[in-house]
Design an enzyme around this catalytic site. Structure first.
Site, mmCIF file in Angstrom:
data_model
loop_
_atom_site.group_PDB
_atom_site.id
_atom_site.type_symbol
_atom_site.label_atom_id
_atom_site.label_comp_id
_atom_site.label_asym_id
_atom_site.label_seq_id
_atom_site.Cartn_x
_atom_site.Cartn_y
_atom_site.Cartn_z
ATOM 1 N N ASP A 178 1.127 0.486 0.686
ATOM 2 C CA ASP A 178 2.287 -0.544 0.335
ATOM 3 C C ASP A 178 3.265 0.090 -0.518
ATOM 4 O O ASP A 178 3.114 0.598 -1.900
ATOM 5 C CB ASP A 178 1.726 -1.548 -0.534
ATOM 6 N N ASP A 198 7.487 -0.889 5.264
ATOM 7 C CA ASP A 198 7.077 -0.322 4.156
ATOM 8 C C ASP A 198 5.407 -0.529 4.092
ATOM 9 O O ASP A 198 5.135 -0.112 3.045
ATOM 10 C CB ASP A 198 7.822 -1.029 3.055
ATOM 11 N N GLU A 199 4.793 -0.850 4.973
ATOM 12 C CA GLU A 199 3.328 -0.924 4.835
ATOM 13 C C GLU A 199 2.740 -0.675 6.017
ATOM 14 O O GLU A 199 3.127 -0.817 7.108
ATOM 15 C CB GLU A 199 2.855 -2.086 4.033
#
Length: 392
Positions: free
Chosen positions: A10, A103-104
């Site tokens: 993350d 983003d993760e």
């Protein structure tokens, strides 16, 4: 002994971190990415969050909450480029990488041959260091035996967190956490669970009987109970050539009630998924939109085209009717997702307007090439542009 081979990555305050990599002099300041006029906060630095700025807070409100907030405009193409580089670094550790969002994502280290938990931790620490050194952003990691626990672990000590949950300790790890740490429990749901039902911690949920849980959560009570116990058997799903569908989802930090805002999110997902479909040499026929409410209930609706396509334009007119059919409750949304299915790789049959479609396809290929070279916002669709007030 079962090793913690499932990793959740993350990135920390991703959009802001990408901008600060270009503007290091702003590190440590209260800053956020978003539109200054009629916009919302896309990402806020941890210093700004400490002042009460969150996503997706309207920019005007954020500036009232934090008057010295530094607003940063979106840099076209930057985020997708850094995201791609980040996941490419992940793939140097394992081929089993699931990109859950920009983003993760998840990594499965099972096939990597690690013998001990210490070896796994050393390898993931190395990946964390590579991301920081090469991309000038930081990321937090959670290591566990399944995706749910790894995801929760990755968010506990941000930024630059690193949490390992040994096998067999999942329920013990989760029990003392606030109920809001469970995926899908947003601030409003947490407030309701604490205020109306006295469920403040995860262990409080587990103390309730099945009948009471069903009364509180409805059909989703088993999912909630399993989540509180740390039970999750979902595999890490990697992208592969014979994909039967393409999908993307977004969970909101704060529930969203604006139909127009959800429409923009869905169209953005279309714009992000179709280039991947073209890159794979595929076409899709069916689009399904799913919405999830704060109480974990969800609805979905899909429509199919008469023929498969790899272009965005045929799907745009479906967004509004699909959302209206799926979003039947007059309540804000916690999550929205888009799924394309009916994947095929056969040529489109010649039709009356085949020449026009081929022209659009060639144009799309050119735009994909430009956006790959210069970033995904070099050329934008009209709905991607922020609305601006008329000149005074």
């Amino acid at each position: 002994m079962i090793l913690p081979t499932i990793v959740h990555l993350d990135a920390d305050a991703f959009f802001v971190s990408c901008e600060l990599a270009l503007k290091p002099e702003l590190r440590g300041t209260k800053c956020a990415v978003g539109g200054r006029e009629r916009g919302i906060i896309s990402s806020a630095s941890y210093e700004a969050r400490a002042c009460g700025v969150y996503t997706p807070m309207p920019t005007t409100r954020a500036l009232k909450v934090c008057p010295d907030l530094i607003m940063l405009p979106h840099t076209g193409g930057l985020y997708s480029r850094v995201s791609r580089q980040m996941f490419e670094l992940c793939e140097t550790l394992t081929p089993l990488v699931q990109r859950n969002s920009i983003d993760e994502g998840y990594l499965d280290l099972g096939p990597c041959g690690f013998k001990t938990s210490a070896e796994i931790e050393q390898a993931v620490h190395g990946l964390q260091h590579k991301i920081e050194q090469q991309l000038q952003i930081t990321a937090s990691f959670g290591l566990a035996v399944n995706k749910l626990v790894a995801q929760i672990a990755s968010k506990l000590r941000k930024p630059k967190g690193f949490v390992v949950v040994p096998s067999g300790t999942e329920a013990e790890f989760l029990a003392p956490l606030p109920i809001g740490k469970l995926p899908g429990v947003g601030p409003k749901t947490e407030e309701r669970l604490v205020g109306r039902h006295g469920i403040k911690l995860v262990r409080d949920l587990l103390a309730r009987g099945e009948a009471e849980l069903e009364a509180i959560f409805g059909d989703g009570w088993r999912e909630m109970r399993d989540g509180a116990l740390g039970i999750d058997d979902r595999p890490v799903e990697t992208e592969h050539e014979d994909a039967k569908s393409y999908s993307q989802q977004e969970t909101f930090d704060e529930d969203i009630a604006s139909f127009a805002e959800i429409e923009r999110v869905v169209k953005r997902m279309i714009d992000e998924l179709l280039p991947k479909i073209r890159e794979d040499g595929k076409r899709v026929r069916t689009m399904t939109v799913k919405v999830r409410y704060p109480d974990f209930s969800q609805e979905s609706h899909g429509r199919s085209l008469s023929a498969g396509t790899d272009l965005e334009a045929p799907f745009y007119p479906l967004v509004t009717p699909l959302l209206r059919q799926a979003w039947t409750k007059k309540r804000p949304l916690r999550l929205v997702s888009v799924r394309f299915s009916g994947v095929e790789d056969t040529p489109v049959q010649l039709e009356m307007f085949a020449q026009n479609e081929e022209k659009r396809r060639r144009l799309a290929a050119v735009l994909d090439h430009l956006n790959r070279r210069g970033g995904d916002a070099v050329v934008q669709h009209g709905h991607q542009l922020a609305k601006r007030p008329p000149p005074r």
